[in-house]
Design an enzyme around this catalytic site. Structure first.
Site, short mmCIF file in Angstrom:
data_model
loop_
_atom_site.label_atom_id
_atom_site.label_comp_id
_atom_site.label_asym_id
_atom_site.label_seq_id
_atom_site.Cartn_x
_atom_site.Cartn_y
_atom_site.Cartn_z
N ASP A 191 33.52 42.78 30.57
CA ASP A 191 34.88 42.24 30.66
C ASP A 191 34.85 40.72 30.47
OD1 ASP A 191 37.50 41.66 31.13
OD2 ASP A 191 37.45 42.11 33.29
N ARG A 226 43.26 48.39 34.67
CA ARG A 226 44.39 49.26 34.99
C ARG A 226 44.94 49.95 33.74
NH1 ARG A 226 47.46 44.31 37.59
NH2 ARG A 226 45.29 43.86 38.08
N ASP A 258 31.24 45.62 35.29
CA ASP A 258 32.64 46.07 35.39
C ASP A 258 32.78 47.57 35.10
OD1 ASP A 258 35.16 45.23 36.17
OD2 ASP A 258 35.82 44.75 34.13
N LYS A 280 37.87 34.70 30.45
CA LYS A 280 37.42 34.28 31.76
C LYS A 280 36.63 32.98 31.65
CE LYS A 280 36.84 38.82 33.95
NZ LYS A 280 37.79 38.61 35.05
N ASP A 338 43.20 40.14 30.64
CA ASP A 338 42.14 40.30 31.62
C ASP A 338 42.49 41.37 32.66
OD1 ASP A 338 39.71 39.84 32.79
OD2 ASP A 338 40.26 37.93 33.73
N LYS A 342 36.56 53.25 36.50
CA LYS A 342 36.72 52.20 35.48
C LYS A 342 35.39 51.91 34.79
CE LYS A 342 37.70 47.21 35.03
NZ LYS A 342 38.26 45.99 35.65
N GLU A 401 42.73 44.46 32.27
CA GLU A 401 42.46 45.55 31.33
C GLU A 401 42.07 46.85 32.02
OE1 GLU A 401 40.25 43.53 32.36
OE2 GLU A 401 38.60 44.88 32.82
N1 BES Z 1 37.00 42.99 36.26
C1 BES Z 1 37.98 42.09 36.76
C2 BES Z 1 38.00 42.03 38.29
C3 BES Z 1 36.76 41.52 38.99
C4 BES Z 1 36.72 40.20 39.43
C5 BES Z 1 35.71 42.35 39.27
C6 BES Z 1 35.59 39.75 40.12
C7 BES Z 1 34.59 41.90 39.93
C8 BES Z 1 34.53 40.60 40.37
C9 BES Z 1 39.37 42.51 36.30
O1 BES Z 1 39.44 43.13 35.07
C10 BES Z 1 40.20 41.28 36.23
O2 BES Z 1 39.86 40.40 35.47
N2 BES Z 1 41.26 41.22 37.01
C11 BES Z 1 42.13 40.12 37.03
C12 BES Z 1 43.55 40.64 37.18
C13 BES Z 1 44.59 39.57 37.04
C14 BES Z 1 44.66 39.08 35.61
C15 BES Z 1 45.90 40.16 37.46
C16 BES Z 1 41.79 39.22 38.23
O3 BES Z 1 41.53 39.74 39.30
O4 BES Z 1 41.76 38.01 38.05
ZN ZN Z 2 37.71 44.16 34.49
ZN ZN Z 3 39.58 41.72 33.48
#
Ligand code: BES
Ligand code: ZN
Ligand code: ZN
Length: 472
Positions: free
Chosen positions: A247, A328, A265, A254, A324, A242, A326
């Protein structure tokens, strides 16, 4: 760094700092120097002592190895990292390391020295004069052990040096490590090694998921494809990482407090890019392709919105619940591309979910997959390399979480249950039956507090796991 292997008595080694591993329950080498010290030799203990000319080494750094029965590569790696750090603080240039282990652990020792010496330079106006180690010598107990140790040290040095580069890329801010920067970086690796590099325009390739994530950003997305041919057999292994260079969450923005951390990220992408350098340098006898989707995730008037329905490279339609989720999306197209190239197995790594950080902290990555054999292989590689990974489930029931009434699948669940497994389930839809393992490194890619062998910041995980797996 130059790391040599030597067989000689530690009382005769000339260097700035001699790092000596000590067990709690065994006789301590050079114990005269410990007479007035409260040194228990537990893991994490370290004591730096001036030898006052008693031996050729100017200083000794005793490092604790704990109980001799429990000695393993992790302990050696961590002890060497601690010793190297102390040596650098003492302005050493040349160090030597002696650890009496029941089997050869010099790869871990070399890794520890290189990882422990890492410091992110940053971007200061005044560049501080940096103290760097120039040479390290790993002392083995007999001449007969030198040759095998040399080979192990060479591997350890190559792997950990690459790991430090992953850490540099991940620690760098997103205004530096843009998709363009990372693409140029990958091209440079191709110049230096036996790897070929192609930079794809995701728009031309119909990678609709990647384009959807990139829509809100002013900078263009890219997909890096690095190929390495190490075997005349046909079988191809794909690595996917990834690469969200920043992000923000997009329209599903966020919270601002820790948002800066999302410069990291792209840790999965960085690890996969550097893995290709290591693969080529070690001459791993396999055919390996890396597919690395690179983009920012930003909000704007052009950005992807919750509720939107988008297409993908494999034709599957996706309802966006959160912009968010994104990672996947871009992985889905990269995985499809890897399958189109004929990948017989796919390994992906991604800072995918905050839920993985909640579940496992920064200690272990979350591992998911669709193939028992490959899952076991990667778990074993993680164990061996000292990068912890914990198997999380992909139960059938999670598929219900992603059922959409307007598209083939939702990109996430609105209530965020079991988000690591839901993320894995989304990827599984695109992977299909190809043997696959997914490593969620959201917690392990970045440490907010130093922990041996790492400093605070990026770790370089899961580079060692990937290489260990591919070598096995
Ligand atoms: N990049 C984030 C995940 C992340 C969180 C990485 C903390 C490192 C530290 C990812 O893109 C994300 O925002 N995921 C969301 C998914 C949710 C919307 C289903 C999450 O985990 O909140
Ligand atoms: Zn992310
Ligand atoms: Zn994200």
């Amino acid at each position: 760094m130059i790391i040599k292997v030597e067989s000689r008595s530690i009382g005769k080694v000339a260097c700035d700092v001699l790092i000596v591993g000590v067990y709690e329950d065994k006789e301590k080498p050079l114990h005269d120097y410990l007479q007035h010290e409260k040194f228990k030799a537990q893991k994490g203990d370290a004591s730096l002592i001036n030898t006052q000319g008693g031996i050729p080494a100017v200083r000794i750094c005793f490092v604790g190895l704990g109980k001799s029965k429990e000695i393993n590569r992790d302990t050696v790696r961590n002890a060497c990292a601690m010793g190297a750090k102390k040596a650098i603080c003492a302005k050493a240039k040349n160090i030597a390391v002696y650890m009496d282990t029941p089997e050869d652990m010099s790869q871990a020792a070399a890794e520890g020295i290189v990882l422990g010496s890492y410091k992110f330079q940053g971007f200061h106006k005044k560049i501080e004069e940096e103290h760097k180690l120039v040479t390290a010598a790993i002392i083995v107990s007999s001449q007969g052990k030198v040759k095998a140790a040399q080979e192990a040290v060479k591997f350890g040095n190559i792997i950990a040096t690459a790991e430090n580069r992953v850490r540099d890329l991940t620690n760098c801010p997103s205004n530096v490590t843009t998709p363009e920067y990372l693409a140029a970086y990958a091209k440079q690796i191709a110049k230096e090694t036996k790897v070929t590099c192609k930079i794809l325009d995701p728009e031309k390739e119909n990678m609709e998921c990647i384009m959807a994530v990139a829509k809100g950003s002013d900078i263009l997305p890219k997909v890096v494809v690095l190929s390495y041919k190490g075997s005349s057999k046909k079988e191809l292994t794909a690595l996917v990482g990834k690469g969200v260079t920043f992000d923000s969450g997009g329209i599903s923005l966020k919270p601002s407090a820790q948002m800066w951390e999302m410069k990291g990220d792209m840790a999965g992408a960085a690890a996969v890019i550097e893995a290709m350098r290591v693969i080529a340098k070690l001459g791993i006898p396999k055919n390996i392709v890396a597919v690395i989707p690179l983009t920012e995730n930003m909000p704007s008037g052009h950005a992807l919105k919750p509720g939107d329905v988008i297409g993908s490279l494999d034709g599957t339609t996706v309802e966006i619940i959160s912009t968010d989720a994104e990672g996947r999306l871009i992985l889905a197209d990269a995985i499809t591309y890897a399958k189109k190239l004929g990948a017989a197995r796919i390994f992906d790594c991604a800072t995918l979910t905050g839920g993985c950080v909640t579940a496992l902290g920064d200690v272990a990555s979350g591992l998911m997959g669709n193939d028992e054999k490959m899952i076991d292989e990667v778990l074993e590689a993680a164990e061996k390399s000292g990068e912890k990974a914990w198997h999380l489930p992909l139960y059938e029931e999670y598929k219900d979480y992603l059922k959409s009434s307007v598209a083939d699948i939702k990109n996430c669940m609105d209530r965020g249950k079991a988000s690591p497994s839901t993320g894995g389930t989304f990827l599984h839809k695109f992977v299909g039956d190809t043997p696959w393992v997914h490593l969620d490194i959201a917690g392990t890619a970045y440490l907010s507090k130093a922990r041996p062998p790492y400093a605070e910041g990026a770790t370089g995980v899961p580079l060692r796991t990937m290489i260990e797996w591919l070598r096995s």
